[in-house]
Structures are given as structure tokens and as C-alpha cells.
Write a protein that holds these residues in place. Structure first.
Motif, PDB file in Angstrom:
ATOM      1  N   ASP B 174       1.056  -0.899  -0.288  1.00  0.00           N
ATOM      2  CA  ASP B 174       0.092  -0.174  -0.060  1.00  0.00           C
ATOM      3  C   ASP B 174       0.938   0.916   0.249  1.00  0.00           C
ATOM      4  O   ASP B 174       0.196   2.995   0.032  1.00  0.00           O
ATOM      5  CB  ASP B 174      -0.464   0.373   1.025  1.00  0.00           C
ATOM      6  N   TYR B 176       2.688   1.917  -2.407  1.00  0.00           N
ATOM      7  CA  TYR B 176       3.235   2.247  -4.068  1.00  0.00           C
ATOM      8  C   TYR B 176       1.399   1.541  -5.010  1.00  0.00           C
ATOM      9  O   TYR B 176       0.963   0.943  -4.210  1.00  0.00           O
ATOM     10  CB  TYR B 176       3.776   0.522  -4.720  1.00  0.00           C
ATOM     11  N   HIS B 177       1.729   2.491  -6.232  1.00  0.00           N
ATOM     12  CA  HIS B 177       0.554   2.329  -6.721  1.00  0.00           C
ATOM     13  C   HIS B 177       0.364   0.913  -7.139  1.00  0.00           C
ATOM     14  O   HIS B 177      -0.953   0.173  -7.139  1.00  0.00           O
ATOM     15  CB  HIS B 177       0.044   3.201  -8.049  1.00  0.00           C
ATOM     16  N   LEU B 178       1.474   0.235  -7.580  1.00  0.00           N
ATOM     17  CA  LEU B 178       1.146  -0.563  -8.661  1.00  0.00           C
ATOM     18  C   LEU B 178       2.619  -1.639  -7.944  1.00  0.00           C
ATOM     19  O   LEU B 178       4.040  -1.558  -7.750  1.00  0.00           O
ATOM     20  CB  LEU B 178       1.219  -0.612 -10.307  1.00  0.00           C
ATOM     21  N   THR B 179       2.162  -3.128  -8.014  1.00  0.00           N
ATOM     22  CA  THR B 179       3.366  -3.987  -7.229  1.00  0.00           C
ATOM     23  C   THR B 179       3.467  -5.385  -8.510  1.00  0.00           C
ATOM     24  O   THR B 179       2.486  -6.705  -8.082  1.00  0.00           O
ATOM     25  CB  THR B 179       3.415  -4.556  -5.631  1.00  0.00           C
ATOM     26  N   VAL B 180       4.743  -5.167  -8.658  1.00  0.00           N
ATOM     27  CA  VAL B 180       4.672  -6.332 -10.115  1.00  0.00           C
ATOM     28  C   VAL B 180       5.555  -7.726  -9.642  1.00  0.00           C
ATOM     29  O   VAL B 180       6.999  -7.378  -9.800  1.00  0.00           O
ATOM     30  CB  VAL B 180       5.220  -5.218 -11.386  1.00  0.00           C
ATOM     31  N   LEU B 190       7.117  -7.400 -20.184  1.00  0.00           N
ATOM     32  CA  LEU B 190       5.832  -7.256 -19.094  1.00  0.00           C
ATOM     33  C   LEU B 190       6.132  -5.293 -19.172  1.00  0.00           C
ATOM     34  O   LEU B 190       4.958  -4.446 -18.932  1.00  0.00           O
ATOM     35  CB  LEU B 190       6.564  -7.309 -17.148  1.00  0.00           C
ATOM     36  N   SER B 192       5.305  -4.234 -22.082  1.00  0.00           N
ATOM     37  CA  SER B 192       3.821  -3.548 -22.943  1.00  0.00           C
ATOM     38  C   SER B 192       2.591  -3.115 -22.030  1.00  0.00           C
ATOM     39  O   SER B 192       2.224  -2.666 -22.013  1.00  0.00           O
ATOM     40  CB  SER B 192       3.659  -4.949 -23.636  1.00  0.00           C
ATOM     41  N   PRO B 193       2.237  -4.582 -21.419  1.00  0.00           N
ATOM     42  CA  PRO B 193       1.168  -4.010 -19.947  1.00  0.00           C
ATOM     43  C   PRO B 193       1.969  -2.973 -19.438  1.00  0.00           C
ATOM     44  O   PRO B 193       0.420  -2.364 -19.155  1.00  0.00           O
ATOM     45  CB  PRO B 193       1.448  -5.902 -19.553  1.00  0.00           C
ATOM     46  N   LEU B 194       2.012  -3.121 -18.619  1.00  0.00           N
ATOM     47  CA  LEU B 194       2.593  -2.455 -17.443  1.00  0.00           C
ATOM     48  C   LEU B 194       2.374  -1.095 -18.880  1.00  0.00           C
ATOM     49  O   LEU B 194       1.981   0.321 -17.712  1.00  0.00           O
ATOM     50  CB  LEU B 194       4.183  -2.428 -17.166  1.00  0.00           C
ATOM     51  N   ALA B 196       1.075   0.668 -20.490  1.00  0.00           N
ATOM     52  CA  ALA B 196      -0.730   0.256 -20.893  1.00  0.00           C
ATOM     53  C   ALA B 196      -1.450   1.117 -20.054  1.00  0.00           C
ATOM     54  O   ALA B 196      -2.038   1.728 -19.816  1.00  0.00           O
ATOM     55  CB  ALA B 196      -1.160  -1.144 -21.819  1.00  0.00           C
ATOM     56  N   TYR B 197      -0.593   0.140 -18.538  1.00  0.00           N
ATOM     57  CA  TYR B 197      -1.551   0.282 -17.367  1.00  0.00           C
ATOM     58  C   TYR B 197      -1.026   2.544 -17.003  1.00  0.00           C
ATOM     59  O   TYR B 197      -1.843   3.007 -16.872  1.00  0.00           O
ATOM     60  CB  TYR B 197      -0.770  -0.532 -16.373  1.00  0.00           C
ATOM     61  N   ASN B 200      -2.373   4.568 -19.384  1.00  0.00           N
ATOM     62  CA  ASN B 200      -3.950   5.027 -19.030  1.00  0.00           C
ATOM     63  C   ASN B 200      -3.477   5.424 -17.390  1.00  0.00           C
ATOM     64  O   ASN B 200      -5.136   6.075 -16.831  1.00  0.00           O
ATOM     65  CB  ASN B 200      -4.707   3.475 -18.515  1.00  0.00           C
ATOM     66  N   PHE B 201      -2.945   5.105 -16.363  1.00  0.00           N
ATOM     67  CA  PHE B 201      -2.930   5.894 -15.629  1.00  0.00           C
ATOM     68  C   PHE B 201      -2.488   7.321 -15.765  1.00  0.00           C
ATOM     69  O   PHE B 201      -3.547   8.549 -15.500  1.00  0.00           O
ATOM     70  CB  PHE B 201      -2.110   5.191 -14.548  1.00  0.00           C
ATOM     71  N   ARG B 204      -5.673   9.414 -17.563  1.00  0.00           N
ATOM     72  CA  ARG B 204      -7.291   9.232 -15.914  1.00  0.00           C
ATOM     73  C   ARG B 204      -6.195  11.391 -14.703  1.00  0.00           C
ATOM     74  O   ARG B 204      -7.844  11.618 -14.859  1.00  0.00           O
ATOM     75  CB  ARG B 204      -6.296   8.599 -14.909  1.00  0.00           C
TER      76      ARG B 204
END
Lengths: 206, 206
Positions: B174, B176-180, B190, B192-194, B196-197, B200-201, B204
Motif C-alpha cells: 500500500d 506503491y501504486h502497483l507491485t509487479v 512486462l 507492453s502491459p505495464l 498500457a497501464y 491509462n493511469f 486519467r
């Protein structure tokens, strides 16, 4: 077939996130449906099933040394047999072969051979309390103190149940593909970035 | 301006991920450049700077009861003053106003007013060992046992330094925004998916 599993801390908004992801991706969605399935399979009332599965259970010691059918012993055996029924229900969902999102119930562990995409949803304490207080439903009459207690209890049961099933740690980031922190977000704001990630993830493995 | 910070467990591939993300997004990239900056600012040799910043330091007790300028005391004060210089270097990077990826160095904490997107990168133990053993460079002559020891040491220093700076926990999802979790992936898979995230982030918040 693509399966997304959502594990989550109580109050983190994980269920809403799962539901919204399923809508966005046009996937089937499973949550309380699983309890209904276990209820049908076991012939037991759905609220009994739900309460038993979400109860503490007892540790191995009590089970070993219990000589009479005391309440803790009965609770424990009910919980184990219902966990087995629940496993069957979740496996049956996967066998349908349809893309789906499954919230909770250790579906990530149970369906690991299907290579699901596993998300853990967390948030900081204040943000979880705030989210719970805004929600209507069974918690709406709890005071903040009662809510914090419930939050802790629910998460402890989730952690213990996962450990019982898999020996692995609930909420440990290397047990999931992605751990998403919802603090400071409306859940709907996270749908688009997460969808983008997931689509790319499944694209990779095709 | 968009800032991405990467915190990571030793051996998780976080640095490579940061570098690849910066390339993909066409962002500036900062990693060892920060040490060079601190070296220039302090007039001290870059490897001394690096070693001191990545050393254990001492806990408050030693500092309080130390009556002579013993080695631990001197190390501690050097570390603190270099951390302050490092903070200046990182703030100067942000003040440039250019989109960037910053790996390590608690940039997420130092630059929190810039609303960076904060990623924590982890992996399971075996996967981290494997990744380290495949890598060339300063660790290539270490045995597996030595590597595991180093892994633990480096992560402990990272955790302590973060706590010293911010009072918050290193690696706690909690924060960090994202834990990969990179276990089972080539880092490049990873990106390309990241991306994309992240796109989008940031979309927003515009």
C-alpha cells in the motif's frame, strides 16, 4: 480460456473492481455464486455455508487432541469439508471453459493449472475504513471501531484459510501477478489501466 | 510532467524494467546518474558515495551513545549527509520538468509532491537467484550462497534507508501504486502491459 482471480483486503474495493473488470472485458463473474453452489452441493443453508467458510476454524493442535465432538472440532471438520466442496464448485466453473473473473475463495491457488491472471487488491487502513463507511449493506450500522475489528478478523480468516489450503502467504506480492493499491482512487478509475494490462498480458501468452 | 519511480528487490529485474519502460515511453532515465550527481555535489569519489549510501549505517542507539568519532559514527554521519545531497540531486531532476523514470533511491518518497507513479518490483527467491546468476557484472563470480547473502543485505539496507527517510515500510504494497511480480517472465514481456497501464493511469489524471 482466460481466468482472472481477485484476492483482496477487506474494504479495498476488490469485489467492485472484479465486477467492473468482468463487465469491461465481457467475462463471466463469480463471487457469491460460489457460496450458492456449495450450498446446493452440500444441501446446507447458504448462510451457514458462508459463515462456516468465513469462520476462524481451529489449528491442527485442537484437531489432534480433541477427544469429543466439541464445537470447535465440529466447526473445523465442517469448514474442511465445505472447503472441499468449494474447490469442486470452483473447478466446475473453470471446466465450463468460459472467460471469467473469480473474486476470493483462493481461486488463484485452486485453478493454478489454468494459468489464471492473479490480482491482489490492497489499500491503506484509512482508505479502507472510508470505503466501508460509504458502503451500504451489512456493515452500515457498525461504528468505526467495530469496523476496524471486523476488517482485521476477515483478513485474518482469509490469510489462515489460504495457508491451510496452499501453505502459502496471503497478500505476499510474489504470490500474485499484480498487486493493486486502490488508495486515493475511485475503483472505476482503475478499470481502464488494469484492462489494458490484462489484455496485454493474455496477448503475450497466446 | 510524468514521473515513474521504480523500487525493487535485488535480483527482481526492476532496473531492466525501468530502463525498458523509459525507452518504450521515450522518458529520461535515471539510475547511476544520481550517484554521479551526488559525487559531483559532494566532491567525493563516486564509489565511496555509492558504498556509503548502500551501507548499513547504525541505529539511533549507537549514534546517541557514541562518545568518540568511531567508524560507525562517521559512517552514519556520512550516510546522512550524502542522503541529503542525494535528495537535492533527485529534486533537481524533477525540476527539469521532463518526463522520466527514476530507479531506486527512494525517489517515490522524495518526489511525492510531483505525484509520481510508483512501482515496486518483486519476484520469488528462486527466480531472483536465477536472474542474478544469468547476469554478468559485479556479481558474476559469487556462489549461490554468497548471492543469497548479498540479496538479503542489499534489501535490508534499502528497507532501513527508506524507513530512515520516510518512516514508512519498504515493499509494503500500500506504499506503491502497483507491485509487479516478475517471477516467470522475461522483463521485456512486462513492458507492453505495464506501458498500457501507465499510459491509462496518466491519462486519467490529466
Amino acid at each position: 480460456m482466460k481466468i482472472i482471480t481477485i484476492s483482496r483486503e477487506f474494504g479495498s474495493g476488490g469485489r467492485e473492481l472484479g465486477k467492473r473488470l468482468a463487465e469491461e472485458l465481457n467475462f463471466d463473474y463469480y463471487d457469491s455464486e460460489i457460496i450458492v453452489g456449495v450450498s446446493e452441493k452440500s444441501g446446507l443453508d447458504a448462510s451457514f455455508v458462508s459463515e462456516t467458510l468465513d469462520s476462524f476454524g481451529q489449528d491442527g493442535r485442537t484437531l489432534t487432541f480433541s477427544r469429543t465432538l466439541s464445537t470447535p472440532f465440529r466447526l473445523e471438520t465442517s469448514k474442511i469439508s465445505l472447503l472441499l466442496k468449494q474447490k469442486e464448485v470452483i473447478e466446475a466453473i473453470a471446466k465450463k471453459g468460459r472467460d471469467c473473473v473469480i473474486v476470493g475463495r483462493n481461486a488463484d491457488v485452486i485453478l493454478k493449472d489454468y494459468n489464471p491472471f492473479n490480482i491482489f487488491v490492497c489499500a491503506d487502513r484509512d482508505s479502507k475504513i472510508k470505503r466501508c463507511l460509504q458502503r451500504t449493506g451489512e456493515n452500515e450500522n457498525l461504528t468505526e471501531r467495530e469496523l476496524v475489528r471486523k476488517m482485521k478478523q476477515v483478513d485474518t480468516v482469509r490469510a489462515r484459510t489460504r495457508e491451510m489450503i496452499s501453505g502459502s502467504s496471503w497478500g505476499k506480492p510474489d504470490e500474485y501477478h499484480l498487486t493493486v493499491n486502490t488508495t486515493g482512487f475511485e475503483i472505476k478509475e482503475l478499470v481502464s489501466p488494469l484492462t489494458a494490462y490484462i489484455v496485454n498480458f493474455f496477448g503475450r501468452t497466446k
